[in-house]
Every structure is written in C-alpha cells, then in structure tokens.
Design an enzyme around this catalytic site. Sequence first.
Site, PDB file in Angstrom:
ATOM      1  N   LYS A 123       0.846  -1.303   0.127  1.00 49.99           N
ATOM      2  CA  LYS A 123      -0.020  -0.074  -0.184  1.00 49.99           C
ATOM      3  C   LYS A 123       0.899   1.273  -0.047  1.00 49.99           C
ATOM      4  O   LYS A 123       0.589   2.284  -0.769  1.00 49.99           O
ATOM      5  CB  LYS A 123      -0.967   0.129   1.181  1.00 49.99           C
ATOM      6  CG  LYS A 123      -2.153  -0.929   1.097  1.00 49.99           C
ATOM      7  CD  LYS A 123      -2.652  -1.409   2.636  1.00 49.99           C
ATOM      8  CE  LYS A 123      -3.659  -2.570   2.416  1.00 49.99           C
ATOM      9  NZ  LYS A 123      -4.331  -2.693   3.509  1.00 49.99           N
ATOM     10  N   GLN A 167      -4.966  -1.664   9.659  1.00 48.07           N
ATOM     11  CA  GLN A 167      -4.491  -3.099   8.895  1.00 48.07           C
ATOM     12  C   GLN A 167      -4.976  -4.449   9.977  1.00 48.07           C
ATOM     13  O   GLN A 167      -4.623  -4.342  11.035  1.00 48.07           O
ATOM     14  CB  GLN A 167      -3.084  -3.196   8.839  1.00 48.07           C
ATOM     15  CG  GLN A 167      -2.393  -4.376   8.114  1.00 48.07           C
ATOM     16  CD  GLN A 167      -3.006  -4.638   6.601  1.00 48.07           C
ATOM     17  OE1 GLN A 167      -2.906  -3.549   5.812  1.00 48.07           O
ATOM     18  NE2 GLN A 167      -3.536  -5.523   6.307  1.00 48.07           N
ATOM     19  N   ASP A 190     -11.812   2.491   4.047  1.00 47.73           N
ATOM     20  CA  ASP A 190     -11.857   0.831   3.900  1.00 47.73           C
ATOM     21  C   ASP A 190     -13.373   0.691   3.874  1.00 47.73           C
ATOM     22  O   ASP A 190     -13.850  -0.425   3.218  1.00 47.73           O
ATOM     23  CB  ASP A 190     -11.523   0.247   5.067  1.00 47.73           C
ATOM     24  CG  ASP A 190     -10.024  -0.687   4.707  1.00 47.73           C
ATOM     25  OD1 ASP A 190      -9.895  -0.911   3.767  1.00 47.73           O
ATOM     26  OD2 ASP A 190      -9.526  -0.891   5.550  1.00 47.73           O
TER      27      ASP A 190
END
Length: 1008
Positions: A123, A167, A190
């Site tokens: 990422k 994460q 997200d």
Amino acid sequence: MFSRVSRRSPPRLSRHRLVAESTALTFYIRSRNLPIQSLGDAKRSFGSSSTSRSSGVSSAAAVADEYVESGEIIDGKSLAKSIRESINEEISSIQATNPQFKPSLTIIQVGGRPDSSTYVRMKLKAAEEANIVCTLKKFPEDITEAELLSEISDLNNDPSVHGVLVQLPVPRHISEIAVTNAVAPEKDVDGFGPLNAGELAKRGGSPLFVPCTPKGVMVLLQNAGVELSGKRVVVLGRSDIVGSPVASLLRNADATVTVCHSRTKNIESYVKEADVIVSAIGQAQFVKGEWIKPGAVVIDVGTNFIPDSSRKSGQRLVGDVDYASASKVASKITPVPGGVGPMTVAMLLQNVVDSAKRFYEQQAQRHITPLPLKVLEKVPSDFEISRSQKPKNVRDLAKEIGITDNELESYGSYKAKVQLSVLDRLKHRKNGKYILVTGITPTPLGEGKSTTTVGLVQALGAHLGKIAFANVRQPSMGPTFGIKGGAAGGGYAQVIPMDEFNMHLTGDIHAIGAATNLLAAAIDTRMFHERSQKDAALYKRLVPAKQGVRKFSPVMLRRLEKLGINKTNPDDLTPEEVSKFVRLDIDPETITWRRVVDCNDRHLRGITIGQGPAEKGHTRETGFDITVASECMAVLALSSSLSDMRERLGRMVVASSKSGEPITCDDIGAGGALTALMKDAIKPTLMQTLEGTPVFVHAGPFANISIGANSVLADKIALKLAGTEPGENEAEKTGYVVTEAGFDFTMGGERFFNIKCRSSGLVPDVVVIVATVRALKLHGGGPNVTPGVALPEVYRQENVELLRNGCANLGKQIENAKQYGLPVVVAINQFETDTPAEVECIREAAIAAGADDAIVSNHWAEGGKGSIALAEGVVAAANKSDSNNFELLYDLNSSVEEKLNAIAKKMYGADKVELSDLAREKIETYTRQGFGNLPICVAKTQYSLSHDPALKGVPSNFTVPIRDVRASVGAGYLYALAAEIQTIPGLPTHCGFMDVEVSEDGNIEGLF
C-alpha cells in the site's frame, strides 16, 4: 481513461458463430447422454466421434477448442496500474491550481505479522506511485484497545488526514469491530464502518465509501464490459468485508443475486446456474471448472496458499477457483494473483482521493444558512428579542463557515472556542475584506457602533449571501451590572444568547484576572522576601535542591540571559552573580501593576496592603483596576500566537529597580505561569447574531487607556474563514469581517491603525463611521444629554439648522479617516424621530466632506433587512479599495513628544501638546530604557475631539495637556494621560444588577 483487459488468446469469435458452435456442441452432449464432467471432456468426445466428422460437425469441435482456450483474463494488475497513473495525473492537475491539495492516508498497524507487513508495504508503494501522502503508524502488539482508540481519535481530528486504515487483523485482545467503528465515517476509506456499511446495504443508500475489494470487483466487471442488469449472479461468501457488500453492489446494478455460504446445501447447483460468479470464501480451489456454466464470468477474490515444492517458499498463492479447469469454461476470469488483489489497493487510493476532494469541496461550499427573524412593528426589549430567537447549535454554525470539528471546543450548545490551528490550515487562502466600524464623537448614550456592526453583518450574511463575521470585544460584567448594561447590540441587531454573551462567556476575563492578580501577589511577595533574607539564603530558596539536584527553571534562564550570565548550573554562579540574580531591588514608588476585579467598585480605587501581622509592617498603598484595564488584556488582544503572547507577558514592565532598570514579569519569574492561565483565553469564542451569522467574541481592552478593539487573532482567523481558495472567483466568494473600534474614529480609529494594525500587519478595506441625528445636534449646540434622564425636546423634533452646525464634527471624523488613505462610508443610524430632511442633511454633509457614501441603516428596528443598503455600499467601497494607499500617522522612530504632537494636531485639531514635569520625566525614563520607539495611545475624554468634554463640535486653538505617561511594554505601546481617567468605574444609585433574577427553570431575566 483506463486500458482494456488483456487477452490471453486470439480475438474472440463473433457472437453468431459462438452461439452456433456452442449449440452444436450442446446437441452432441445431450444426444449421446454421456457422463461428461467438463466442457473439455465433451469437446474431446465430440471431436473424436466418427459420426460427428461424417456429419460435417467436426468443425464445431475445432471451434470449441478455440473457444475454451479464448476466455479473457481480466487483468487487474494492468488496470490497477492505469488507475494509479490516472490518480497521479488527477492530483497533479488539481495541485496546479490548488497546491494545498494533498490527499493523505494513515495506516495503523498493530504488531509485526509478516503478512500484514507485506500488505502495508504494498500500500505504501502504491500510494507513492499515485502521489498520495501515506504514513504508517506502527504500534506494539501489547497496545491496549483504549490506547489504540485514542490514536484513531487523534487521526479523526486531524484535518490533514483524509483516510484512516487499520490493517487487519489486530491482536485478539482488541476488538476489530470497536476499532473499525472508531474511524470517522468521512475518513473510513476501507468502508468498514457502520455508517458506510449501513448506507451500502440500504436500497438507495449513499455511502461515503464503498469497501475497496467489492468496489474493485465492480470496476473489473465494468471495465471488462460485463452487463449485469438481469443477470444471475452467485456470490460465494457473506463476510462483511467482501461477500455482503459486493452482493449489495450487484443488486444495485440490477443483477439477480444469490449469496451462498458455509451453510448452503448443494452449492454446485447454484453455481451452475450463474452468469457471474464472485467467490470470496477463502478455500483453495474450491470451485471446479465443471460447476461453471459455459461462458460465465468468474471473479476470484480468494487468496490461499497451497504446498508447492517447486517454489522457494514451498508454497504458492491460488484463489478459491480451480483456475486450470475454470479458465477453459469461463468467458472471462480473474487470475490469482494479478486479478482482484491489485484492484483492492487501487480502490483504496481512489477512496483517499475522493475523501480529500470531498473535504476541499466542503470547504469551498461554505455558506451561511440564515435564521428567520420575526420582526414586530413595536420593537420589544433587547432581552425579549434575544430570548425569542433560538440560536443554531454552534457546531452547525462552525460547519457552515468551514471550521472542522477538531478545531472547535464547545462551551454548551451556543458558544465555542476556536483553535488557532485553523490559521495554519487556511494560511494559503487570500484574506476576505476587512471593515472597521467607528463613529462620530458620541453622547453619553452611545451612537450604536455595536448595533451597526451586528446589523451590517446580518445584512451581508443573511441577505446578500456573503460569509460575514462580526468581530467584537468581550464585555466586562462591571458595566453589565452598573449603568451602561450589556454590549450585545440592540433591537433586532444583537449577538445571542445575550445573557451568555454578557456574563462569563468562556471565562477569558476570569483568566485575565487570575493572571493579573498572580503577578501582583508575586511582586509584593518578592519584595517581602528580599527585605528579610540575605543573598545566599534567598538564592537557596529561589533555586532549591530537588532530590539532591539544583536546577534553574526556564524563566530563570531567561533572567540569567538578560543579566549576561551564561551559566546553567546553579552551583557555578559567583557570589556577585548570585546577588545580581536574586536582587530585583524594586522601588515601591515605581510599581505600576495593580490588582483587578471584574466589577464596578469605587472603594477599591485606593487601598493599603500588607497590614496583617505576618507582613511585618511591609505596607504599601495601591489600588484595583477593572479587569479589562489590565495589560494582560491588551496583550491578549494584540498577540499573534501563543508563543507571541508568552513573550509579551514576559516582557511586561511592572516597576523599576532603585537603580532605574525596568523590572519585567519574567524577572519576577511569572511569565510562564501567566501564559498557562491564559492559554485557553487566547482562542476566540464563536457565537452568532439574531439571524445566524457568525460572531467572534475575543478580548476587551479598556477603551479609555488601551486600543478598545477586539483581538488580532480573531480578525486573522475570520479573514481566512471569509477568504478565498486559489482559483475561486473572488468577486463571488470573498467574505467580510466587520470589527469596531471604541469611541469615535479620532480615538478608536487612530489607535486601531497606529497600534493594532502595526501589530497585526492587517489593513482595513473600508472605514464605516456611524453618525446619529442626536449626537450631531449635540455638537451643533444642543443641550447636554444625560443617561437616565429624558431627552430634551430639541432631539425629538426636526431642527435641520442645529444639525447642520453639528455636521462639522462628522466632517472632521471623515477628514481624519481619509488621512489613512482608505474609503469612508457613513452609516446614518436611524432613530424613530429622525426626519427625511435631517437624514438628507447628514448625507449631503458627509459627501461634501469626502465620504464615498452616506447611507441610512434601520437595523435596530428591522435587523439585517434594514441594513441592506448600507451593506451594498460597503461592498462597493471595498471593491475599489487599494491597500497600497494606506498610510500610518507617524513614524515609530520619531520621539515620544513628536508622536504625541502628530496625534493631537492631525486628529484632534490641537495646536500642540504640553507635557507636565512628571510626563517629561517618564518619557525620558522610558526612552532611556529602550521603549521610546513604541506607538502611543492617548487616554482622554471620549465626549470631545479635544481633552475637554465641554468642547463640542470641532474645537480649535487649544493645547492638549499630558499629565502622565505610562508603559504597556508587553502590549507594545505607551499611553499618555490627557485627563483624569478612572480605571475602575463606580456604581450608580440604581444599578443594573437590581433588575436581574433567575426563573425557576434557570433562565436569567432582567439583563439589558
């Protein structure tokens, strides 16, 4: 914009040919009733049949060979690369016009799982390629849930961060649900939070963000040209991350969706009917090729590792679908790796960019939603009007003008502190227009500057659609409970709630009082201890050993530097240096610092302190000032930052030593403590007018001996909030900040320019001078006006001749304002008894004196509507204003006497100033101490252009006597006394507090 998916084989067959050949192949399978498990088996059987060859159908087998080998690979890797490149180009394009546009993502990683670290590195790399600022915040595995939630909260409150990603997975002792739910919806890139997930699941919902993997699936399907409307789609898996949200997206695309999961029986039968299959179950090669209908589209979301001895790692990555068999049946299929995975990261980056764009668009779309104002023909009392209007919640108001939640500190529902960090966030903006409201020489009743300020802003904001701020001083409670009353404006032009405005507010004045009185106590205490102790003992107590170690405090290091002692170890000072350090040797006769109280109390004007037996006869005569007369208040008003306030407080001069050296607050050792007491007071308070337009209330220096204006910081913040972004249409988007200066222009305006503008670096665009028929009649020779006594008849009847004589005072105020090179608009504050002839008389006189316009304003009776014409006149004047024409009255390098003469001659019309012996002595002292280059504030009567309140109109042939000169070094000016100024008022016979009560429901009654 994006490249098409890559193909693994020669061009596809035409639609008609594929249909024909597929039909032939299907007929062959059914006619033989063969137990064929796959399309490949059917093709092989079909191709080897002599019957088929003899019937000429053998070509179908050959075509079938081509068909099963020609399924498209939906190449997510290439598509993701194109998206990243497109994002980079888009960001660069926006930054060309708005360099502040910097999309920013923060990734939170807890612990050091290798797989998580791999995903994070991927990422970070992708973000760098896309020109997105990406920061990794890594925490140890043993971080508590509460600590992690606190970190997320800090990121939620950081306006420079547009996306927050946690994460997953997190350690078992931390709830994933709690963590993902903690991310602010507007930063939940997200898409896992309850708001975004709920909106996605809702028919017709509007999520701020779609989860990245489902969004990537949909982009892959769209880019591959897959038409979903009316198609049968099977989704394998029902997780909140992929299965459920992708099912919602497919339903929104009008597909017929079946979700299968671990409890679904006979999954194979559902898969065989699907036109599109999306698998996200996390089971390696679960879906077999023979389950798939020929020509179906397969999206494989799975990521699974299986043993592979040929690989160095001993394993390889595969999907949920058996690619070898499925690729021979499907018309389109995503590989693993290289399919959905890269798209997930690409969609994350797209969400971050979308978040940043949304944030900047919201800032650009700032606007004020007015509150409806129900105006009555018979105007009720100020308090009744205030109580009848329900204000907006202050957070709603803040959102309208572009203040973020994290920049706001609420004090109840209707007022809030605004953090200074907004200045840094908006530093790129061009300032809005800056309007100064002043007045003619007033009567004791006041001529309505505050009311005009509020009415003008209500007109600009609620009626002309501008972002407009009223920036006003915080009122002292002394006048509120005395004879003057509150300072929230009046009639239908007020700051609300007026009771909260006039009493306590957010506690700034109390903080000023605590700081001032702490310093006063410190001064007397220091003298007491110096008298009673020798050097060594005094030094030992000033710098005591703590746990066996002696250490100078930061403020002591400042004093050492001032003394030229370059030592940091207390034990290294020589006896001579110790004596210099500990002995301030204050001359009690030179102490200028007084205690304060926020109350009108005449009996505290002169007191004797130190009469207790423990003080050992160390008495001293002193007195109290009203709190707003403290230099700490002037420092607050003129500071440009917290650090600037710290320096100003530290250098305040409170006395001189017996050798004539200035003694400062830092010499006493209190600069840091005073700053601590005032650290919240430095933040302006946000309130609103009756029509819902924003108001900054901040600082309130005593106009008699100080600048009589609100704070520099409030003005700077408001000018940025009312300003324009790069590329915006300034004519349409520029807002207005309207502030006022105490008393008339000659006093308040002169100080505003020569002291406040010097300090701030700001230059007003327009000067508004408020005039009334009543005051101009007084200057034309009318009888005295006394508060609490009925107005003489001449003020309630038309008398144009008397008025015309008094207009000379207005002319002088206009002349004075024009000396600074700025446009002047006269606001004629309308009273019920004013006649058209009188109004026209003022207008003619104003234009003749050089005003750009003179406009009647009836805001008191009509609110903003009554001030529309004035607002339009101010806008017109501001649009032609040129700050390059701005000139100050005097040069700071001139002597103190020269500066005093410049003010007296150019502003008051005096012949000269005359210094008393005391004033001359003080000037010499301050000049010797290095303060002679400070600007000057002249403390005089507000009821005349001269020093004598009896001299009305435009006096001439007079000399201004300067009785005394004092220093406000921390604030940054000297003030000269041209009259006997009471720095703490007294109370009248009938006081305002006598009418105040509190109802049973807690509402305050009786304020005015």
